[in-house]
Write an enzyme that holds these catalytic residues in place. Structure first.
Site, PDB file in Angstrom:
ATOM      1  N   ASN A 150       0.790  -1.221   0.000  1.00  0.00           N
ATOM      2  CA  ASN A 150       0.000   0.000   0.000  1.00  0.00           C
ATOM      3  C   ASN A 150       0.828   1.281   0.000  1.00  0.00           C
ATOM      4  O   ASN A 150       0.300   2.361  -0.236  1.00  0.00           O
ATOM      5  CB  ASN A 150      -0.952   0.015   1.204  1.00  0.00           C
ATOM      6  CG  ASN A 150      -0.233  -0.211   2.518  1.00  0.00           C
ATOM      7  OD1 ASN A 150       0.461  -1.209   2.694  1.00  0.00           O
ATOM      8  ND2 ASN A 150      -0.374   0.715   3.450  1.00  0.00           N
ATOM      9  N   SER A 200     -11.626  -4.520   0.080  1.00  0.00           N
ATOM     10  CA  SER A 200     -12.275  -3.354   0.682  1.00  0.00           C
ATOM     11  C   SER A 200     -13.030  -2.555  -0.362  1.00  0.00           C
ATOM     12  O   SER A 200     -12.622  -2.483  -1.527  1.00  0.00           O
ATOM     13  CB  SER A 200     -11.221  -2.468   1.347  1.00  0.00           C
ATOM     14  OG  SER A 200     -11.805  -1.287   1.864  1.00  0.00           O
ATOM     15  N   CYS A 325      -3.720   4.734   7.048  1.00  0.00           N
ATOM     16  CA  CYS A 325      -4.232   3.991   8.211  1.00  0.00           C
ATOM     17  C   CYS A 325      -3.216   3.936   9.340  1.00  0.00           C
ATOM     18  O   CYS A 325      -3.426   3.289  10.352  1.00  0.00           O
ATOM     19  CB  CYS A 325      -4.611   2.572   7.786  1.00  0.00           C
ATOM     20  SG  CYS A 325      -5.866   2.542   6.505  1.00  0.00           S
TER      21      CYS A 325
END
Length: 378
Positions: A150, A200, A325
């Site tokens: 990510n 997601s 996150c």
């Protein structure tokens, strides 16, 4: 017009997702557990979305469980599988560059008697498949490796790793966080040899608050959300029909355009790389090969990430310094790659989507030069 280039953090919901969510809130508003017609219509909407996610992962619809997002999915799958199968086997092998929801789950299991072996990436950002495979043995209950990182966009050799693990240790459970690869890279569950997969909604132009777990038929995972027994007991709580419907609609709208979206992202990535390569104060952290083109990570010499981010924001350009996150601190991913702290502290993550344009890349390149000339003098 703003240049939104932080799509690895979240994406703008597509028109199809917005329309589906609105319909579920205004017309199809029933509780899927209700036995009357209004409830049945809501249940049918959830079923249709389940089929859409299953089609994207090439699996049976009954293998899909809806959740509130990737964090819940990763927690449930990792901890639930370890608890179910880890009565005797206490070893887990995982990459050292996982999403915080995976890493924190691993820390939780460590505190509860499991041994966690973390495989560091190579300098290019990828995990060495042979090193990962070699760490797995008869005492390994779970192996977990993300599909696309990510922060750097590095594609991991998940298929090679899991295939060899299943040949040598067929009882070892395999888990893949596929959030950043979903609808960007074609995924076939059987081909990937993953028992458990996380995806997601808000990373693929659906709303925030919805995700899904793939659990291979025959694999058992202890549920962590207890209550009314929805989602076949795997995830109790009334299903959010608007969010689930929107997720399904977004997937249907994009499933057939994966090759085109990849090509467009590749063009944008290459265009930005060429512009950055011409600037001697830019270091590109994302490798050029084995790379998902939707993400590009680079550092601006001598300028901390947050300072450059705020300058770019003043120009209506929106990027990130790493995982949205995980707020604050050094990037554990870049550190694991051996990148010096000073370079990591000035890292910028640009992430594209199907809505990104060449104009946004041009605006970013121009603003980066202006920012360096302005900020480096301070």
């Amino acid at each position: 017009m703003p240049a939104y280039l932080d799509n690895a953090a979240t994406t703008k919901p597509c028109e199809e997702a917005v329309a589906a969510a609105l319909a579920a809130m205004t017309d199809n508003y029933g509780n899927p557990s209700s036995l009357h017609r209004v409830g049945l219509n809501a249940e049918l909407a959830v079923t249709e979305a389940r089929k859409s996610i299953a089609a994207a992962l090439v699996c049976l619809p009954e293998c899909i469980t809806f959740t509130s997002g990737a964090t819940e999915s990763n927690n449930t799958l990792i901890i639930g599988a370890a608890e179910h199968y880890g009565k005797r086997k206490k070893k887990i092998v995982v990459s050292a560059i996982e999403h915080p929801s995976v890493e924190e789950s691993m820390k939780y299991l460590e505190k509860n008697g499991f041994e966690v072996v973390r495989i560091k990436p190579q300098k290019t950002g990828e995990i060495d498949a042979d090193e990962f495979i070699a760490a797995v043995d008869y005492n390994t209950v779970l192996a977990s490796c993300m599909l696309v990182n990510n922060e750097t966009g590095a594609i991991m050799p998940v298929k090679k790793i899991f295939t060899q693990i299943k040949r040598s240790y067929p009882d070892c459970i395999t888990h893949c966080d596929a959030v950043q690869g979903f609808l960007k890279i074609p995924i076939k569950t059987a081909d990937l040899n993953a028992d458990l997969i996380t995806v997601s909604g808000h990373k693929v132009h659906a709303p925030k608050g919805v995700g899904a777990m793939y659990i291979k038929k025959g694999i058992r995972v202890n549920p962590r959300m207890l209550g009314g027994g929805q989602e076949k007991g795997m995830r109790s709580g009334t299903e959010s029909v608007p969010l689930i419907s929107a997720f399904g609609a977004a997937v249907r709208a994009q499933l057939q355009t994966i090759p085109t979206a990849w090509s467009n992202a590749e063009e944008l990535n290459n265009r930005l790389r060429k512009k950055l390569a011409a600037l001697d104060y830019i270091t590109i952290n994302s490798n050029a090969e084995d790379q998902c083109p939707f993400i590009l990570n680079f550092s601006v010499k001598g300028i901390r990430s947050e300072i450059m981010l705020h300058f770019l924001e003043s120009k209506n350009i929106y990027v990130s310094s790493g995982s949205a996150c995980s707020k604050g601190g050094h990037s554990s991913v870049l550190t694991a790659m051996g990148i010096p702290d000073k370079v990591a502290d000035s890292a910028i993550r640009v992430s594209f989507s199907r809505m990104s344009s060449c104009g946004e890349v041009e605006a970013l390149a121009t603003a980066l030069q202006e920012g360096y000339m302005s900020l480096a003098k301070r």
